[in-house]
Design an enzyme around this catalytic site. Structure first.
Site, mmCIF file in Angstrom:
data_model
loop_
_atom_site.group_PDB
_atom_site.id
_atom_site.type_symbol
_atom_site.label_atom_id
_atom_site.label_comp_id
_atom_site.label_asym_id
_atom_site.label_seq_id
_atom_site.Cartn_x
_atom_site.Cartn_y
_atom_site.Cartn_z
ATOM 1 C CD GLU A 1 -11.440 6.836 6.017
ATOM 2 O OE1 GLU A 1 -10.847 5.811 6.413
ATOM 3 O OE2 GLU A 1 -10.965 7.606 5.161
ATOM 4 N NE ARG B 1 -2.407 1.255 3.492
ATOM 5 C CZ ARG B 1 -3.045 1.005 4.628
ATOM 6 N NH1 ARG B 1 -4.288 0.603 4.606
ATOM 7 N NH2 ARG B 1 -2.440 1.154 5.789
ATOM 8 C CE LYS C 1 -2.025 4.917 7.197
ATOM 9 N NZ LYS C 1 -3.405 4.923 7.708
HETATM 10 C C1 LIG Z 1 -4.575 4.215 8.147
HETATM 11 C C2 LIG Z 1 -5.994 4.594 8.011
HETATM 12 C C3 LIG Z 1 -7.045 3.675 8.152
HETATM 13 C C4 LIG Z 1 -6.843 2.254 8.614
HETATM 14 O O1 LIG Z 1 -6.048 1.506 7.770
HETATM 15 P P1 LIG Z 1 -5.290 0.234 8.340
HETATM 16 O O2 LIG Z 1 -4.576 -0.291 7.150
HETATM 17 O O3 LIG Z 1 -6.293 -0.686 8.866
HETATM 18 O O4 LIG Z 1 -4.362 0.725 9.397
HETATM 19 C C5 LIG Z 1 -8.331 4.102 7.875
HETATM 20 N N1 LIG Z 1 -8.588 5.365 7.552
HETATM 21 C C6 LIG Z 1 -7.618 6.286 7.439
HETATM 22 C C7 LIG Z 1 -7.980 7.675 7.074
HETATM 23 C C8 LIG Z 1 -6.293 5.920 7.677
HETATM 24 O O5 LIG Z 1 -5.347 6.839 7.599
#
Ligand SMILES: *Cc1c(COP(=O)(O)O)cnc(C)c1O
Length: 292
Positions: free
Chosen positions: A185, A53, A152
C-alpha cells in the site's frame, strides 16, 4: 473565528487547552489507536465502518475503549456540531492512558479518548489532475506477525519512515513492499492497479483494510468491474495502464509516475477518473447526518 473545540474524555475543551499527560502511553510508547474519517455536505461518510474498525484496532491491542460504539459515534457527531462543521476531517484517538514509565499497560488507568474535527480540503491539492509521483521505498511494511498493518495504531513510525524516504526521493507518496517483495500500500492509502480493463489490488494481510478501499471495490463492481485481489510486484505497477490510491485523507488519487517510470499515458486514466467521480457522488449524498 472562535477557537476549535476538542472532545477530550467526555468534555469539550478549546484547542489551546486540549492536553494530555506526558505519562500517557500514547505519548510514551505510541500505545493506542486512531481513525481518520471525513464528513461531506453535513454527513459523516461510513461512520459505522470507521467506528467498527476503531474498536477492532483497540481489540487487537487488547484495549477496552471506555465508551460504547453508540457513545463514540455520538461524541464524533457532537464534536462536529459544537464546531458547526459540515465538511470536515475527523480524528478520533484512543490512547492507553496514563501509566508509569514501564511499558506494562496494566499500570495505565482508563484509556484517553480524543476527537478532533476540523476543515481539511483535498490532501494532494491540485495533484489530482496531473497525478501523483510515487516512489517505492526501502523500508518494508510491518509484517502481519509484527505490528499488524491491519491495526490503525498510534505507532506509525513504519509509515513515517516511508514518508521520509519518499520526501528524500522527491515523491508525493511512498509505495510499501513487504518482505516477499509484494506491493502492500501507500504510506496512508490502499493501492489499485488497472491492466487490460481488469482491476487488481493486494490482499489485506499486508495493509490497512481501508474503508475507501472497500468503497472503491463496491463502486467498481457497480460499474461492472470485478476487483481481483492478488499478489502484485513492482513490475505490475510499472507496466499498469493505471494506478490509483484510496484513503479517507487522500480520497481517490491517481498515480502517474512511479520510480521514474511513466504509468500508462502519464495522465489519470479513464477508470481512475470514473472512480473519482463515483466516489465524489457517493460521499456527497450518503452518510450519517450530523444535524437533525
Ligand atoms: C487509514 C489508512 C488507509 C486508508 O484507510 P481508509 O479507511 O480508506 O481511510 C490505508 N493505509 C494506511 C496505512 C492507513 O493508515
Amino acid at each position: 473565528m472562535s477557537e476549535l473545540l476538542i472532545y477530550l474524555d467526555g468534555k469539550f475543551v478549546p484547542k489551546s487547552e486540549a492536553k494530555v499527560s506526558v505519562y500517557d502511553h500514547g505519548f510514551l510508547y505510541g500505545d493506542g489507536v486512531f481513525e481518520g474519517i471525513r464528513a461531506y455536505n453535513g454527513r459523516v461518510f461510513k461512520l459505522k465502518e470507521h467506528v467498527d474498525r476503531l474498536y477492532d484496532s483497540a481489540k487487537a491491542i487488547a484495549m477496552d475503549i471506555p465508551l460504547t460504539k453508540e457513545e463514540m459515534s455520538e461524541a464524533i457527531l457532537e464534536t462536529l456540531r459544537k464546531n458547526n462543521l459540515k465538511d470536515a476531517y475527523i480524528r478520533p484517538v484512543v490512547s492507553r492512558g496514563v501509566g508509569d514509565l514501564g511499558l506494562d499497560p496494566r499500570n495505565c488507568g482508563k484509556p484517553c479518548v480524543v476527537v478532533i474535527a476540523q476543515g481539511w480540503g483535498a490532501m494532494y491539492g491540485d495533484l489530482y489532475e496531473v497525478g501523483l509521483k510515487a516512489v517505492s521505498v526501502c523500508v518494508r511494511r510491518n509484517a502481519p506477525d509484527s505490528i499488524s498493518p491491519n491495526i490503525k495504531s498510534l505507532n506509525y513510525l513504519n509509515n513515517i519512515l516511508a514518508k521520509i524516504e519518499a520526501n528524500e526521493k522527491g515523491g508525493d507518496e511512498a509505495i510499501f513492499l513487504d518482505h516477499n517483495g509484494f506491493v502492500c500500500e501507500g504510506s496512508g492509502d490502499n493501492i489499485f492497479v488497472v491492466k487490460n480493463n481488469k482491476v487488481l489490488t493486494p490482499y489485506t494481510i499486508s495493509n490497512l483494510k481501508g474503508v475507501t478501499r472497500a468503497t472503491a471495490i463496491e463502486l467498481l463492481d457497480e460499474m461492472g468491474y470485478k476487483v481481483i485481489e492478488a499478489n502484485l510486484g513492482l513490475f505490475d505497477l510499472y507496466t499498469a495502464d493505471e494506478v490509483f490510491v484510496t484513503g479517507t485523507a487522500a480520497e481517490a488519487a491517481p498515480i502517474t509516475r512511479l520510480d521514474g517510470r511513466v504509468i500508462g499515458t502519464g495522465k489519470p486514466g479513464p477508470m481512475t477518473m470514473k472512480m473519482v467521480e463515483a466516489f465524489e457522488k457517493i460521499t456527497q449524498s450518503t452518510g450519517a447526518p450530523i444535524y437533525k
